[in-house]
Write an enzyme that holds these catalytic residues in place. Sequence first.
Site, PDB file in Angstrom:
ATOM      1  N   THR A  10      -1.048 -15.666  10.071  1.00  0.00           N
ATOM      2  CA  THR A  10      -1.934 -14.972  11.003  1.00  0.00           C
ATOM      3  C   THR A  10      -3.300 -14.783  10.368  1.00  0.00           C
ATOM      4  O   THR A  10      -3.425 -14.235   9.268  1.00  0.00           O
ATOM      5  CB  THR A  10      -1.342 -13.608  11.438  1.00  0.00           C
ATOM      6  OG1 THR A  10      -2.302 -12.917  12.253  1.00  0.00           O
ATOM      7  CG2 THR A  10      -0.972 -12.738  10.270  1.00  0.00           C
ATOM      8  N   HIS A  37      12.316  -7.178   2.180  1.00  0.00           N
ATOM      9  CA  HIS A  37      12.835  -6.858   0.850  1.00  0.00           C
ATOM     10  C   HIS A  37      14.354  -6.990   0.770  1.00  0.00           C
ATOM     11  O   HIS A  37      14.932  -6.927  -0.338  1.00  0.00           O
ATOM     12  CB  HIS A  37      12.430  -5.430   0.468  1.00  0.00           C
ATOM     13  CG  HIS A  37      12.248  -5.223  -1.000  1.00  0.00           C
ATOM     14  ND1 HIS A  37      12.839  -6.022  -1.958  1.00  0.00           N
ATOM     15  CD2 HIS A  37      11.537  -4.295  -1.697  1.00  0.00           C
ATOM     16  CE1 HIS A  37      12.512  -5.611  -3.156  1.00  0.00           C
ATOM     17  NE2 HIS A  37      11.716  -4.563  -3.037  1.00  0.00           N
TER      18      HIS A  37
END
Length: 500
Positions: A413, A470
């Site tokens: 992006t 994560h």
Amino acid sequence: MPVSVTMPRLGESVSEGTVTRWLKKAGERVEADEPLLEVSTDKVDTEIPSPSSGILTEIKVNEDETVDVGVELAVIDDGAGASSPEASSPEAAAPAAEEPAPAAQAATPEPTAEAEPEAAASPAEREEVAAESAPAPSAPQQQPQTSTLEPSAAAGQPRAESDVNSDAYVTPLVRKLATEHGVDLGAIAGTGVGGRIRKQDVLDAAGGTAPAAPATAAPAAASAPAVASAPAAASSPAAASAPAAAPTGAGSANVAAATQARGRTEPLSRLRKVIATRMVESLQISAQLTTVVEVDVTRIAQRRAAAKTAFEAREGVKLSFLPFFALATIEALKAHPNVNASIDLEAGTVTYHDAVHLGIAVDTDRGLLVPVINHAEDLNIGGLARKISDLAERTRNNKVSPDELGGGTFTLTNTGSRGALFDTPIINQPQVGILGTGAVVKRPVVVATPDLGETIAIRSMVYFGLSYDHRLVDGADAARFLSTIKARLEDGNFDSELGL
């Protein structure tokens, strides 16, 4: 003979759709391939054309209802086409001319002008209908538009064409109608899907300016205040969205929509609801955090300046920094497969993808969409530049297919396209990473050289922010991935790609 209109399959991964608006009412005539209704899916909004000419006898699915692919939406009776006085084909027009009843002929122009969508007929058919409706006593609002505005069309044409936003999707029928009426398309807030300008929007704008337009320049001067008061039901919600990647040209439409949205409360568009739901779900599903690195792209800036003219002549698109960033990202994803992966915690599995299907976030007036470049690892800088330009343009114009909006394995992006230094983008599930590229800015930095040691120099700098899941990617993994991109870009060895 009744003809069934069913919910079409708008993509391999699309199983249902929502009827957002009917462009015709029951009892009205519709021509083959004329837009009949607007349908929204979780990936794209589109118009559904009529499969046949005839009378829309029954609407079976109401607006805002969601049905599966193949469900019957409406019924069209094509046997009534020959007897309808509104038929525009020569075969249907001949019997209508023999009808002696003046009342039926007088009532013809009114439904044609009010209910015909912007792409209902070819320009030739529209001119024929307009010519027939001009003297009709039952349409008093159409006569002053024809007599007052048509004389100024020739003088107003250059202005109307020059002011139209080149990024806005406007059909040839609507553009020609606006030119004839001297209407400024750039000042109209469309009421179609994603703020698209429809035929009725042009007629409404022309009707508001006609009484005060005796001179040639008057329609152009009076169109702005008349259009500014018109509601933009589809475009206004999208203006409230925060752009994650804004291609050039999208900003003006969003600013105009935001201005009109002030002081109003209106329903969220379906696309805005989908975006909102998925963003919240993404934060709830995965453990997201962002790591940022700073990259010196001075060498790329120099090579880009040297190659951009020849590149544009050869490739047909301008050379921006984004293809360089995309190529470095793709190479890093191949070296770090745990970032180009997806995780299924319920199944207890991790899928390491063998190809890079790169999503490119595109800011549109409807909201943020992410078309995908499949097998991006097979493309060089020229191929990536062409593909990014093509996908961005078709996404903004609502011409991208639903299948092109899914299947990505990683997302890029360009948050710096509007000047942002860096961002903390939200992961596009089920991916495990998304890379935000900031604005390239020149500023003084400390550089080390073998001869002079540490010195201060003006360099082109950019921030890269990687948001990652994560649950699968650790902080050290994210740092290694970003370091690979940083080394590739700072090395600046793209001469063979650019033909230098």
